[in-house]
Design a protein around this motif. Structure first.
Motif, PDB file in Angstrom:
ATOM      1  N   VAL A  61       0.844  -1.193   0.000  1.00 52.18           N
ATOM      2  CA  VAL A  61       0.000   0.000   0.000  1.00 52.18           C
ATOM      3  C   VAL A  61       0.878   1.242   0.000  1.00 52.18           C
ATOM      4  CG1 VAL A  61      -1.842   1.257   1.189  1.00 52.18           C
ATOM      5  CG2 VAL A  61      -1.769  -1.249   1.281  1.00 52.18           C
ATOM      6  N   ILE A  62       0.581   2.165  -0.905  1.00 48.94           N
ATOM      7  CA  ILE A  62       1.309   3.429  -0.918  1.00 48.94           C
ATOM      8  C   ILE A  62       0.486   4.483  -0.165  1.00 48.94           C
ATOM      9  CG2 ILE A  62       2.463   2.889  -3.096  1.00 48.94           C
ATOM     10  CD1 ILE A  62       0.496   4.746  -4.503  1.00 48.94           C
ATOM     11  N   GLU A 139       5.577   9.285   0.215  1.00 52.87           N
ATOM     12  CA  GLU A 139       6.003   8.813   1.535  1.00 52.87           C
ATOM     13  C   GLU A 139       6.111   9.977   2.518  1.00 52.87           C
ATOM     14  OE1 GLU A 139       6.473   5.894   2.898  1.00 52.87           O
ATOM     15  OE2 GLU A 139       5.901   4.788   1.088  1.00 52.87           O
ATOM     16  N   THR A 140       6.524  11.130   2.021  1.00 55.77           N
ATOM     17  CA  THR A 140       6.699  12.293   2.886  1.00 55.77           C
ATOM     18  C   THR A 140       5.386  13.007   3.166  1.00 55.77           C
ATOM     19  OG1 THR A 140       8.944  12.639   2.065  1.00 55.77           O
ATOM     20  CG2 THR A 140       7.866  14.529   3.109  1.00 55.77           C
ATOM     21  N   HIS A 141       4.558  13.190   2.136  1.00 56.64           N
ATOM     22  CA  HIS A 141       3.382  14.037   2.264  1.00 56.64           C
ATOM     23  C   HIS A 141       2.057  13.279   2.283  1.00 56.64           C
ATOM     24  CE1 HIS A 141       5.924  17.556   1.659  1.00 56.64           C
ATOM     25  NE2 HIS A 141       6.456  16.973   0.608  1.00 56.64           N
ATOM     26  N   GLY A 142       2.078  12.005   1.901  1.00 55.68           N
ATOM     27  CA  GLY A 142       0.838  11.255   1.805  1.00 55.68           C
ATOM     28  C   GLY A 142       0.410  10.619   3.114  1.00 55.68           C
ATOM     29  N   HIS A 143      -0.828  10.173   3.128  1.00 48.92           N
ATOM     30  CA  HIS A 143      -1.409   9.477   4.272  1.00 48.92           C
ATOM     31  C   HIS A 143      -1.865   8.099   3.815  1.00 48.92           C
ATOM     32  CE1 HIS A 143      -1.786  13.217   6.718  1.00 48.92           C
ATOM     33  NE2 HIS A 143      -1.876  13.769   5.526  1.00 48.92           N
ATOM     34  N   MET A 144      -1.932   7.153   4.746  1.00 52.53           N
ATOM     35  CA  MET A 144      -2.438   5.836   4.398  1.00 52.53           C
ATOM     36  C   MET A 144      -3.914   5.951   4.024  1.00 52.53           C
ATOM     37  SD  MET A 144       0.053   3.800   4.376  1.00 52.53           S
ATOM     38  CE  MET A 144      -0.360   2.070   4.552  1.00 52.53           C
ATOM     39  N   TYR A 163      -1.763  -1.031   8.529  1.00 49.25           N
ATOM     40  CA  TYR A 163      -2.481  -1.189   7.268  1.00 49.25           C
ATOM     41  C   TYR A 163      -1.551  -1.694   6.159  1.00 49.25           C
ATOM     42  CZ  TYR A 163      -6.372  -0.149   4.051  1.00 49.25           C
ATOM     43  OH  TYR A 163      -7.406  -0.240   3.140  1.00 49.25           O
ATOM     44  N   GLN A 164      -0.561  -2.477   6.563  1.00 45.06           N
ATOM     45  CA  GLN A 164       0.404  -3.056   5.615  1.00 45.06           C
ATOM     46  C   GLN A 164       0.668  -4.491   6.041  1.00 45.06           C
ATOM     47  OE1 GLN A 164       1.450  -2.181   2.437  1.00 45.06           O
ATOM     48  NE2 GLN A 164       2.630  -0.409   3.148  1.00 45.06           N
ATOM     49  N   LYS A 170       5.704  -5.083  -3.275  1.00 44.24           N
ATOM     50  CA  LYS A 170       5.619  -4.423  -4.581  1.00 44.24           C
ATOM     51  C   LYS A 170       4.639  -3.255  -4.492  1.00 44.24           C
ATOM     52  CE  LYS A 170       6.761  -8.826  -6.684  1.00 44.24           C
ATOM     53  NZ  LYS A 170       6.265 -10.015  -7.403  1.00 44.24           N
ATOM     54  N   PRO A 171       5.160  -2.017  -4.441  1.00 42.98           N
ATOM     55  CA  PRO A 171       4.292  -0.849  -4.259  1.00 42.98           C
ATOM     56  C   PRO A 171       3.298  -0.700  -5.402  1.00 42.98           C
ATOM     57  CG  PRO A 171       6.607  -0.283  -3.893  1.00 42.98           C
ATOM     58  CD  PRO A 171       6.586  -1.652  -4.494  1.00 42.98           C
ATOM     59  N   GLY A 172       2.069  -0.276  -5.042  1.00 45.55           N
ATOM     60  CA  GLY A 172       1.086  -0.029  -6.080  1.00 45.55           C
ATOM     61  C   GLY A 172      -0.344  -0.064  -5.617  1.00 45.55           C
ATOM     62  N   ALA A 173      -0.622  -0.593  -4.425  1.00 44.24           N
ATOM     63  CA  ALA A 173      -2.003  -0.683  -3.945  1.00 44.24           C
ATOM     64  C   ALA A 173      -2.401   0.598  -3.230  1.00 44.24           C
ATOM     65  CB  ALA A 173      -2.163  -1.870  -3.007  1.00 44.24           C
ATOM     66  N   VAL A 174      -3.686   0.923  -3.311  1.00 49.38           N
ATOM     67  CA  VAL A 174      -4.222   2.037  -2.529  1.00 49.38           C
ATOM     68  C   VAL A 174      -5.282   1.543  -1.551  1.00 49.38           C
ATOM     69  CG1 VAL A 174      -3.657   3.720  -4.297  1.00 49.38           C
ATOM     70  CG2 VAL A 174      -5.908   2.645  -4.319  1.00 49.38           C
TER      71      VAL A 174
END
Length: 344
Positions: A61-62, A139-144, A163-164, A170-174
């Motif tokens: 999850v990104i 990673e710096t500005h986003g939220h889960m 939540y991971q 492999k990054p890519g899920a929301v």
């Protein structure tokens, strides 16, 4: 089928706002055609058989929820699908305050332009960077990107880990493949000691997972598409397990949907990559899955329709009524089910 056949009442206090701690302390409802079993997730080594193969989703999850400003207006955006280059499709709130060509600013040096407006609050964003640089900015500005039924979607510091899944690579899920959130290092060691193996596939879960079904009949619903990959070595391992008499146990609806997409009518799994929009409803004939592990799902959701197809609609209705009465915790941070197929 009518969508309202998949409705049920859930008291709000049954919706989990935080996961069990430790994660494998969650409860587990075993659903067989003839009976229910109240267990814990830690009981899985004794509920499965030596030779069974668990299939996890190794998507990561990104931090896909962004809060920015268009001039003085606060804009909340949830990325849900990568497009070409630095472009992402996203759901915006309030979308009506955005116009094509406007800039949303997330920090002094991180912005995105509204490249396109779509229906249903969706926009296309063109960020000021791409690839690894964009991931670093998220990673710096986003939220889960928590679903709205968990604290209104507002994340806490602990959600970066909660939540991971431990399989995330492999990054890519929301959105998280939440059934796998229950699996700890300790539980995996106990499963291995019991002769139960595991492997992974990749399906990048989209925010469309949480979109409500707005039509009255399932035949009219348009399923969202998600990108997935089944590697050749994974396909061969799953096929070898079946030939040896082991059972295939997808952990989560995402793993199951990808396996059913890639499996042939003969039940053989083949290497596969691409977008899947498979929509599984009662009457579907499963090609590969023998059991499945999943959480409890929302009323009238495509995920509830999938589990009803697997275990039987009336059986799932009875199981959910039992779970409500017995105080199980529902949805992403809630408890789990071990489902046997209808007629098993």
């Amino acid at each position: 089928m009518r969508v309202d056949e998949f409705d049920f009442h859930l008291p709000e206090d049954h919706i989990a706002q935080h996961p069990a701690r430790p994660a494998d302390a969650a409860r587990l409802l075993e659903v067989r055609p003839d009976r229910f079993g109240d267990h814990g997730v830690r009981d899985l080594p004794g509920l499965l058989r030596p030779g069974d193969l668990l299939v996890f989703n190794d998507t990561q999850v990104i931090p896909a929820r962004l809060v920015g400003r268009r001039d003085a207006v606060r804009i909340e955006l949830t990325l849900h699908k990568p497009l070409a280059g630095p472009r992402w499709a996203a759901f915006a709130r309030p979308a009506k305050r955005l116009k094509t060509g406007q800039t949303v600013r997330f920090s002094e040096d991180f912005t995105a332009e509204v490249a396109e407006k779509r229906e249903g609050g969706e926009v296309v964003l063109e960020f000021d960077r791409d690839g690894a640089a964009l991931m670093a900015a998220l990673e710096t500005h986003g939220h889960m990107p928590l679903p709205p039924y968990i604290r209104g979607g507002e994340d806490e510091a602990t959600d970066r880990a909660d939540y991971q899944t431990r399989f995330a690579a492999k990054p890519g899920a929301v959105a998280a493949p939440t059934a796998a959130l229950h699996f700890t290092d300790r539980l995996m060691a106990e499963l291995e000691a019991a002769g139960i193996a595991w492997t992974t596939v990749t399906l990048h879960v989209g925010a469309g997972t949480f979109l409500p079904v707005k039509v009255e009949d399932t035949a009219e619903h348009v399923m969202h598409a998600e990108y997935g990959v089944v590697e050749a070595a994974t396909a061969e391992r799953i096929n070898a397990t079946r030939r040896a008499g082991g059972r295939i146990v997808p952990v989560g609806t995402t793993s199951l949907r990808l396996l059913e997409t890639a499996a042939g009518e003969d039940g053989e799994l083949r290497p596969w990559s691409g977008e899947t929009d498979i929509f599984i409803t009662p009457g579907y004939r499963f090609k590969l899955a023998d059991l499945m592990i999943t959480n409890f799902h929302l009323p009238k959701s495509t995920l509830l329709m999938l589990v009803a197809a697997f275990a039987g609609l009336e059986r799932i209705k009875s199981a959910y009524a039992h779970a409500v009465e017995a105080g199980y915790r529902f949805y992403s941070y809630g408890d789990a089910c071990l489902l046997h197929p209808a007629g098993d």
